[in-house]
Design an enzyme around this catalytic site. Sequence first.
Site, PDB file in Angstrom:
ATOM      1  N   GLU A 152      29.058  32.602  38.526  1.00 17.80           N
ATOM      2  CA  GLU A 152      28.911  32.717  37.070  1.00 17.80           C
ATOM      3  C   GLU A 152      29.273  31.412  36.350  1.00 17.80           C
ATOM      4  O   GLU A 152      30.266  31.345  35.603  1.00 17.80           O
ATOM      5  CB  GLU A 152      29.740  33.885  36.540  1.00 17.80           C
ATOM      6  CG  GLU A 152      29.237  35.220  37.050  1.00 17.80           C
ATOM      7  CD  GLU A 152      29.921  36.407  36.398  1.00 17.80           C
ATOM      8  OE1 GLU A 152      31.053  36.253  35.904  1.00 17.80           O
ATOM      9  OE2 GLU A 152      29.316  37.490  36.380  1.00 17.80           O
ATOM     10  N   GLU A 308      25.399  41.619  40.912  1.00 18.14           N
ATOM     11  CA  GLU A 308      26.612  42.414  40.651  1.00 18.14           C
ATOM     12  C   GLU A 308      26.322  43.424  39.560  1.00 18.14           C
ATOM     13  O   GLU A 308      25.679  43.095  38.568  1.00 18.14           O
ATOM     14  CB  GLU A 308      27.751  41.550  40.108  1.00 18.14           C
ATOM     15  CG  GLU A 308      28.349  40.537  41.021  1.00 18.14           C
ATOM     16  CD  GLU A 308      29.463  39.762  40.299  1.00 18.14           C
ATOM     17  OE1 GLU A 308      30.008  40.256  39.293  1.00 18.14           O
ATOM     18  OE2 GLU A 308      29.747  38.642  40.720  1.00 18.14           O
ATOM     19  N   GLU A 356      42.064  42.277  39.281  1.00 20.87           N
ATOM     20  CA  GLU A 356      40.933  43.205  39.194  1.00 20.87           C
ATOM     21  C   GLU A 356      41.194  44.528  39.903  1.00 20.87           C
ATOM     22  O   GLU A 356      40.267  45.206  40.324  1.00 20.87           O
ATOM     23  CB  GLU A 356      39.672  42.509  39.717  1.00 20.87           C
ATOM     24  CG  GLU A 356      39.356  41.294  38.866  1.00 20.87           C
ATOM     25  CD  GLU A 356      37.977  40.705  39.084  1.00 20.87           C
ATOM     26  OE1 GLU A 356      37.263  40.491  38.097  1.00 20.87           O
ATOM     27  OE2 GLU A 356      37.638  40.441  40.239  1.00 20.87           O
ATOM     28  N   LYS A 357      42.475  44.909  40.004  1.00 13.67           N
ATOM     29  CA  LYS A 357      42.786  46.117  40.784  1.00 13.67           C
ATOM     30  C   LYS A 357      42.314  47.404  40.098  1.00 13.67           C
ATOM     31  O   LYS A 357      42.203  48.438  40.737  1.00 13.67           O
ATOM     32  CB  LYS A 357      44.271  46.184  41.127  1.00 13.67           C
ATOM     33  CG  LYS A 357      45.205  46.084  39.951  1.00 13.67           C
ATOM     34  CD  LYS A 357      46.638  46.000  40.466  1.00 13.67           C
ATOM     35  CE  LYS A 357      47.613  45.570  39.392  1.00 13.67           C
ATOM     36  NZ  LYS A 357      47.374  44.183  38.949  1.00 13.67           N
ATOM     37  N   HIS A 359      39.377  47.585  38.656  1.00 13.98           N
ATOM     38  CA  HIS A 359      37.911  47.530  38.618  1.00 13.98           C
ATOM     39  C   HIS A 359      37.360  48.485  39.674  1.00 13.98           C
ATOM     40  O   HIS A 359      37.869  48.548  40.791  1.00 13.98           O
ATOM     41  CB  HIS A 359      37.455  46.105  38.920  1.00 13.98           C
ATOM     42  CG  HIS A 359      36.050  45.800  38.511  1.00 13.98           C
ATOM     43  ND1 HIS A 359      34.961  46.344  39.148  1.00 13.98           N
ATOM     44  CD2 HIS A 359      35.567  45.020  37.520  1.00 13.98           C
ATOM     45  CE1 HIS A 359      33.853  45.882  38.567  1.00 13.98           C
ATOM     46  NE2 HIS A 359      34.199  45.084  37.567  1.00 13.98           N
TER      47      HIS A 359
HETATM   48  C1  GLA Z   1      32.168  38.975  37.196  1.00  9.92           C
HETATM   49  C2  GLA Z   1      32.557  38.175  38.416  1.00  9.92           C
HETATM   50  C3  GLA Z   1      33.188  38.991  39.499  1.00  9.92           C
HETATM   51  C4  GLA Z   1      34.111  40.035  38.926  1.00  9.92           C
HETATM   52  C5  GLA Z   1      33.353  40.889  37.959  1.00  9.92           C
HETATM   53  C6  GLA Z   1      34.181  42.014  37.364  1.00  9.92           C
HETATM   54  O1  GLA Z   1      30.874  39.392  37.183  1.00  9.92           O
HETATM   55  O2  GLA Z   1      31.473  37.463  38.957  1.00  9.92           O
HETATM   56  O3  GLA Z   1      33.886  38.112  40.351  1.00  9.92           O
HETATM   57  O4  GLA Z   1      35.152  39.393  38.278  1.00  9.92           O
HETATM   58  O5  GLA Z   1      32.940  40.084  36.883  1.00  9.92           O
HETATM   59  O6  GLA Z   1      33.432  42.787  36.475  1.00  9.92           O
END
Ligand code: GLA
Length: 669
Positions: A152, A308, A356-357, A359
């Site tokens: 990203e 994603e 991110e736990k 998520h």
């Molecule tokens: C982004 C990142 C991932 C993760 C997701 C969580 O898209 O690329 O590594 O952090 O967000 O939603």
Amino acid sequence: MPLSRPVLPGIAYGGDYNPEQWPRDTWREDVRLMREAGVTMVSVGIFSWALIERREGEYDFTWLDEIIDLLHENGIAVDLGTPTASPPAWFFAAHPDARVVTREGTVLGFGSRGMVSHSAPAYREAIVRIASALADRYGAHPAVVMWHVHNEYGAPVGEDYSEHAVRAFRGWLRERYRTLDALNDAWGTAFWGQHYEEWDHIGAPAAAASIVNPGQRLDFMRFTDHQLRACFIAERDAIRARAEQPVTTNFMANQHWSTDLWAWAREVDVVANDHYLWAADEDAHIGLAIAADLSRSVGGGEPWILMEHSTSAVNWQSRNLAKRPGEMARNSLAHVARGSDAVLFFQWRAGRAGAEKFHSAMLPHAGTESRIWREVVALGADVERLAAVRGSRVAAEVAILWDFESFWAQDLEWRPTEDLSHRERIRAFYERLWHDGITVDFAQPGQNLDRYRLVLAPAQYLLTSEDAADLTRYVEAGGTLVVSYFSAVVDEHDRVHEGGFLAPLREALGVDVEEFLPLRDGAEADVEFRGTRIRADHWQEALRLRGAEPVGAYIDGPAAGSAAITRNRRGEGVGWYISTRLDAEGLRAVMADVYADAGVAPAGTPDGLEVVRRVTDTTTFVFAINHRDQDAELALTGRELLRGGRAEGRITIPAGAVAVVELDDPQEP
Ligand code: GLA
């Protein structure tokens, strides 16, 4: 550059996989469960730099060798990441000057990700080294089917005001303008005494006493985008010199605006996109459709990869809503309907530690005795049933202009009102078309638009004279063009067009703008359109008719009694201008007339049933995604790919469900 061969034989299924966060025993459980879920591809190594190059130049590939082999033995392909979004601690210790400086002058610290200066020479060297080392080691590995460079670009930070960035910005400006005279003219530096006599006096547009020169800021956004892309290209070329798999990076279409995806799409072998629902948006599936259509469009209509999305909640919004039963499948298959040849998630297994736990994941903290897991397994089977869809394309007769540079320029400060929002207007027009069942491409100003019956420009604040001339030719040749307010205001340097607002489109639209008339917060100023009252707010304009027919007039507000909506015959086509913010009902009324001019027909499908077609020369696949609480019916004949069986003239799609029908007659309307 479009991909010449498929990444995988069917629609890829899987997600980001972070084995380095887990012990070896868990890896074996992972691959067993991946097989149970029908996973065919995972992305590995995206944030693993510190565990691959433990000290500068000292590599440890043992764990990566082991996991890639284990995946391969289990028939799971690898999309191999380059870990350059997250340089190791040793890198920042050795190169403290490679940290990002924000616009306000804060130097960003370690312990997160994405906090490196993309202009720092040490970073540029290090990314080529690690990408080369990975490509040397895994370029010939049969498991590796694709390269996932970085993560990203542009998030969480893109702009950097460090000394490295300032120096590189000056170099970029010298290339762009050649002379200081040209730069002074482009930036309008006669204003507020900003004239430059030395290149070295030019800085990045850091926070200042009042607003900073808009031409300088716009160029700094272009420069930032260019620096990020240069990093991608450096890694890509290092990989291409050593390996043959396609190289991509994950975009954030319709979520993040700091990278010009039209330019980026020309550099990747296949477009890949990440998309997350915006929980506060009650119609988030429409935002999803925009993101998917944009991903397809920037890649010239080629199939793309959903790199994603989430099985359920994310963890970074203020209220992270869990997806309701069936919602994940509707989301995934809507991306496929709009051209994705992959259904990939962030992430395979929910992480125990780190930011991110909370998520969601394909394998949640609750394990396999969970709704999410059952839905993941069911979706894996559905994705497998759609293998024949891979490679097919989506056809659209309508285009909406989407121009990152214009958005960057419009978002600068001191605009006529804070109520102007390009996102809101694009969404409003897109939503109308979505409800009418009309599939849309996005288009860049200046691209050939001949194949579209209708082109909409809901928010084209920045429009060059050349691109305006192209739009005029499009109308003259028989196209229908709809332009919404606050468009064609400035040139590529954010300078008002000579001749005034809308001047470059005067011929196409038969109208220009004498004065902007923004309204007070909450004020409405309705419009009479074809004998009915339609609602509008935020904005009016005093129009000067130059041949267009007024088809709507302001009832109230400062422009009461004068034209609000105009229609202009020009050559073989028609140019519409809408000078205010119409609500959804108002847009419905006006767009009905626009459709008639363009020869575009609404699908006539039940509202809330999303119907999109993917086609090949010989086959048509109809995706029908039912977002409603009630069952919906659709008229067609063919083979239903998900539930099996046939549709004979009609199919019922249960509330919340999805059907995919391969038509017996691919030409069936
Ligand atoms: C982004 C990142 C991932 C993760 C997701 C969580 O898209 O690329 O590594 O952090 O967000 O939603």
